[in-house]
Design a protein around this motif. Structure first.
Motif, mmCIF file in Angstrom:
data_model
loop_
_atom_site.group_PDB
_atom_site.id
_atom_site.type_symbol
_atom_site.label_atom_id
_atom_site.label_comp_id
_atom_site.label_asym_id
_atom_site.label_seq_id
_atom_site.Cartn_x
_atom_site.Cartn_y
_atom_site.Cartn_z
ATOM 1 N N TYR A 250 0.024 6.278 1.601
ATOM 2 C CA TYR A 250 0.324 4.849 1.454
ATOM 3 C C TYR A 250 0.281 4.461 -0.024
ATOM 4 O O TYR A 250 -0.580 4.937 -0.779
ATOM 5 N N VAL A 251 1.209 3.585 -0.408
ATOM 6 C CA VAL A 251 1.265 3.090 -1.776
ATOM 7 C C VAL A 251 1.077 1.583 -1.766
ATOM 8 O O VAL A 251 1.525 0.894 -0.842
ATOM 9 N N SER A 252 0.409 1.063 -2.776
ATOM 10 C CA SER A 252 0.137 -0.379 -2.832
ATOM 11 C C SER A 252 1.392 -1.159 -3.191
ATOM 12 O O SER A 252 2.250 -0.693 -3.949
ATOM 13 N N ASP A 253 1.484 -2.335 -2.614
ATOM 14 C CA ASP A 253 2.593 -3.245 -2.914
ATOM 15 C C ASP A 253 2.234 -4.029 -4.173
ATOM 16 O O ASP A 253 1.152 -4.631 -4.246
ATOM 17 N N PRO A 254 3.114 -4.051 -5.183
ATOM 18 C CA PRO A 254 2.769 -4.762 -6.427
ATOM 19 C C PRO A 254 2.735 -6.281 -6.271
ATOM 20 O O PRO A 254 2.209 -6.982 -7.141
ATOM 21 N N HIS A 255 3.260 -6.791 -5.157
ATOM 22 C CA HIS A 255 3.372 -8.239 -5.002
ATOM 23 C C HIS A 255 2.539 -8.794 -3.847
ATOM 24 O O HIS A 255 2.516 -10.016 -3.642
ATOM 25 N N ALA A 256 1.893 -7.932 -3.101
ATOM 26 C CA ALA A 256 1.121 -8.405 -1.949
ATOM 27 C C ALA A 256 -0.039 -7.459 -1.681
ATOM 28 O O ALA A 256 -0.035 -6.301 -2.115
ATOM 29 N N ALA A 257 -1.030 -7.980 -0.963
ATOM 30 C CA ALA A 257 -2.221 -7.176 -0.651
ATOM 31 C C ALA A 257 -1.949 -6.316 0.577
ATOM 32 O O ALA A 257 -2.545 -6.495 1.646
ATOM 33 N N LEU B 44 1.604 22.232 0.332
ATOM 34 C CA LEU B 44 1.679 20.818 0.687
ATOM 35 C C LEU B 44 3.079 20.557 1.224
ATOM 36 O O LEU B 44 4.069 20.820 0.539
ATOM 37 N N THR B 45 3.147 20.069 2.447
ATOM 38 C CA THR B 45 4.426 19.820 3.097
ATOM 39 C C THR B 45 4.521 18.341 3.427
ATOM 40 O O THR B 45 3.677 17.805 4.144
ATOM 41 N N ARG B 46 5.530 17.686 2.876
ATOM 42 C CA ARG B 46 5.685 16.239 3.051
ATOM 43 C C ARG B 46 6.789 15.949 4.061
ATOM 44 O O ARG B 46 7.889 16.492 3.965
ATOM 45 N N PHE B 47 6.475 15.076 5.009
ATOM 46 C CA PHE B 47 7.447 14.623 5.995
ATOM 47 C C PHE B 47 7.689 13.129 5.800
ATOM 48 O O PHE B 47 6.849 12.422 5.251
ATOM 49 N N ASP B 48 8.822 12.659 6.292
ATOM 50 C CA ASP B 48 9.170 11.259 6.110
ATOM 51 C C ASP B 48 8.355 10.375 7.064
ATOM 52 O O ASP B 48 7.641 10.869 7.945
ATOM 53 N N THR B 49 8.525 9.080 6.908
ATOM 54 C CA THR B 49 7.698 8.123 7.660
ATOM 55 C C THR B 49 8.010 8.101 9.152
ATOM 56 O O THR B 49 7.217 7.558 9.928
ATOM 57 N N ASN B 50 9.125 8.676 9.575
ATOM 58 C CA ASN B 50 9.471 8.650 10.998
ATOM 59 C C ASN B 50 8.473 9.434 11.848
ATOM 60 O O ASN B 50 8.441 9.284 13.072
ATOM 61 N N THR B 51 7.637 10.270 11.234
ATOM 62 C CA THR B 51 6.654 11.057 11.977
ATOM 63 C C THR B 51 5.339 10.309 12.194
ATOM 64 O O THR B 51 4.504 10.739 12.991
ATOM 65 N N LEU B 52 5.120 9.195 11.518
ATOM 66 C CA LEU B 52 3.809 8.551 11.487
ATOM 67 C C LEU B 52 3.343 8.065 12.854
ATOM 68 O O LEU B 52 2.155 8.166 13.185
ATOM 69 N N SER B 53 4.245 7.494 13.642
ATOM 70 C CA SER B 53 3.832 6.869 14.892
ATOM 71 C C SER B 53 3.184 7.870 15.844
ATOM 72 O O SER B 53 2.295 7.497 16.629
ATOM 73 N N ARG B 54 3.578 9.127 15.792
ATOM 74 C CA ARG B 54 2.988 10.135 16.684
ATOM 75 C C ARG B 54 1.524 10.403 16.337
ATOM 76 O O ARG B 54 0.793 10.977 17.132
ATOM 77 N N PHE B 55 1.137 10.010 15.144
ATOM 78 C CA PHE B 55 -0.239 10.212 14.692
ATOM 79 C C PHE B 55 -1.040 8.917 14.746
ATOM 80 O O PHE B 55 -2.173 8.861 14.245
ATOM 81 N N GLY B 56 -0.462 7.893 15.333
ATOM 82 C CA GLY B 56 -1.141 6.607 15.422
ATOM 83 C C GLY B 56 -1.293 5.916 14.094
ATOM 84 O O GLY B 56 -2.176 5.066 13.920
ATOM 85 N N LEU B 57 -0.414 6.239 13.136
ATOM 86 C CA LEU B 57 -0.489 5.640 11.803
ATOM 87 C C LEU B 57 0.569 4.556 11.658
ATOM 88 O O LEU B 57 1.740 4.781 11.986
ATOM 89 N N PRO B 58 0.199 3.388 11.147
ATOM 90 C CA PRO B 58 1.146 2.278 11.013
ATOM 91 C C PRO B 58 2.022 2.422 9.767
ATOM 92 O O PRO B 58 1.724 3.216 8.870
ATOM 93 N N ARG B 59 3.066 1.632 9.714
ATOM 94 C CA ARG B 59 3.932 1.623 8.528
ATOM 95 C C ARG B 59 3.284 0.865 7.378
ATOM 96 O O ARG B 59 3.609 1.110 6.211
ATOM 97 N N THR B 60 2.390 -0.082 7.673
ATOM 98 C CA THR B 60 1.708 -0.839 6.630
ATOM 99 C C THR B 60 0.213 -0.939 6.951
ATOM 100 O O THR B 60 -0.194 -0.871 8.121
ATOM 101 N N LEU B 61 -0.575 -1.116 5.902
ATOM 102 C CA LEU B 61 -2.018 -1.311 6.026
ATOM 103 C C LEU B 61 -2.446 -2.421 5.080
ATOM 104 O O LEU B 61 -1.856 -2.591 4.018
ATOM 105 N N PRO B 62 -3.509 -3.140 5.424
ATOM 106 C CA PRO B 62 -4.037 -4.113 4.456
ATOM 107 C C PRO B 62 -4.654 -3.391 3.266
ATOM 108 O O PRO B 62 -5.282 -2.345 3.410
ATOM 109 N N ALA B 63 -4.455 -3.922 2.093
ATOM 110 C CA ALA B 63 -4.969 -3.288 0.874
ATOM 111 C C ALA B 63 -6.490 -3.450 0.804
ATOM 112 O O ALA B 63 -7.058 -4.390 1.334
#
Length: 339
Positions: free
Chosen positions: A293-300, A320-339
């Motif tokens: 996850y990366v921080s949003d420069p304009h929001a928390a 280190l193997t990087r996959f795109d965000t389409n895999t996240l939901s299978r791991f119970g990970l959201p697209r956004t998180l509160p900072a």
């Protein structure tokens, strides 16, 4: 004898159209069949589709089941052939491409086409009853689900892939495997020999230091160090956790890079905008994995940029193997998180 008589009773009821009886027969094998399809297909989504096809075919064909083999073997035969059909399908679509942009990227050290590769959530592995591989299996369960092993399988021709999984992972006898693949024992033996030779070239060398045990203090320490280094944008700290010959890859992009120097260059791109990264730990393919996850420069708020799977060797990271965000939901990970 009690189990055999119960199975016979359920089979009779299922043949007479009893859906509950059919479920009682096949449900104990759903999870391991899903994993079997994943090994052959490399994709969790495709494995789910083929598993559904397998169950439908079993329901429709239960009247033809002659009980010359176990229910488990019968289901594996259907699942294997449905998986092979899926590999031949022209409608199969690769995973979305990587969104990571690497300006002036160096020449890759290796090119490997694995366009359907996806990580497998460990939570699915935990639900699989350990039926135990047959006596002829050559791979331990942890190795046979590792990302390196699954990737290497995808480089094999389909029937070689199926033969190796059935024989060397699941431990089915040659005659059983030949029956499942509707071929001869000699053909299975030949395919298996070729598959083993190719796999040996693709997998890490045997002298590589083994990974720490899952969830062990050694693994937890390495995960903590990597998480802290990313949070602090500490490129040197991250590189210090890598083996000299570390591999970097971003499926479905076929380009792969090796070495600490190229890793440092890649990380400099990742941290070039001076925005902190947060790693949220999870597990994939029996290995540590992270939602990135990366921080949003304009929001928390933090925005997901992908899923990263780490392959460990001793107290270092060897891939280190990087996959795109389409895999996240299978791991119970959201697209956004509160900072």
């Amino acid at each position: 004898m009690k189990d055999l008589s119960m199975t016979a009773e359920l089979m009779t009821r299922a043949r007479n159209g009893d859906g509950d009886a059919f479920g009682a027969l096949v449900d104990p094998y759903r999870r391991e069949l899903h994993l079997h399809c994943y090994r052959i297909l490399g994709s969790v989504a495709d494995a789910e589709d083929v598993l559904q096809e397998t169950m439908l075919a079993a329901w429709q064909g239960i009247g033809d089941f002659g009980e010359r083999s176990s229910v488990r073997t019968w289901l594996y035969r259907i699942a294997t052939n449905r998986s092979l059909n899926a590999l031949r399908s022209a409608s199969r679509r690769p995973a979305p491409g990587s969104s990571l942009v690497w300006p002036n990227a160096p020449e890759p050290d290796r090119v490997r086409e694995v366009p359907w590769l996806e990580p497998y959530p460990d939570v699915l592995l935990e639900r699989i009853a350990d039926a135990g591989a047959g006596p002829e299996a050559r791979y331990e369960r942890t190795e046979a689900i590792s990302l390196a092993f699954i990737t290497a399988l995808q480089l094999l021709p389909p029937r070689q892939r199926a033969a190796l999984v059935l024989r060397d992972v699941l431990g089915f006898h040659a005659a059983e495997t030949a029956q499942m693949l509707e071929t001869t024992t000699g053909s299975v033996t030949g395919a298996l020999q070729r598959a083993r030779a190719t796999l040996q070239e693709s997998l890490p060398t045997a002298d590589r230091e083994p990974a720490p045990a899952p969830s062990s203090p050694a693994e937890a320490a390495l995960v903590g160090q990597l998480t802290a280094a990313f949070a602090n944008s500490d490129i040197d700290g991250i590189v210090g956790l890598l083996t000299e010959d570390v591999w970097l890859s971003m499926p479905p992009v076929p380009l792969e890079y090796q070495g600490r120097d190229v890793a440092a260059r890649a990380l400099s791109v990742v941290f070039s905008q001076s925005r902190p990264l947060r790693l949220i730990a999870t597990r994939a393919n029996g290995q540590p994995a992270f939602g990135v996850y990366v921080s949003d420069p304009h929001a928390a708020v933090l925005h997901a940029t992908g899923l990263m799977v780490a392959t460990l060797s001793g107290r270092r990271i060897s891939a280190l193997t990087r996959f795109d965000t389409n895999t996240l939901s299978r791991f119970g990970l959201p697209r956004t998180l509160p900072a």
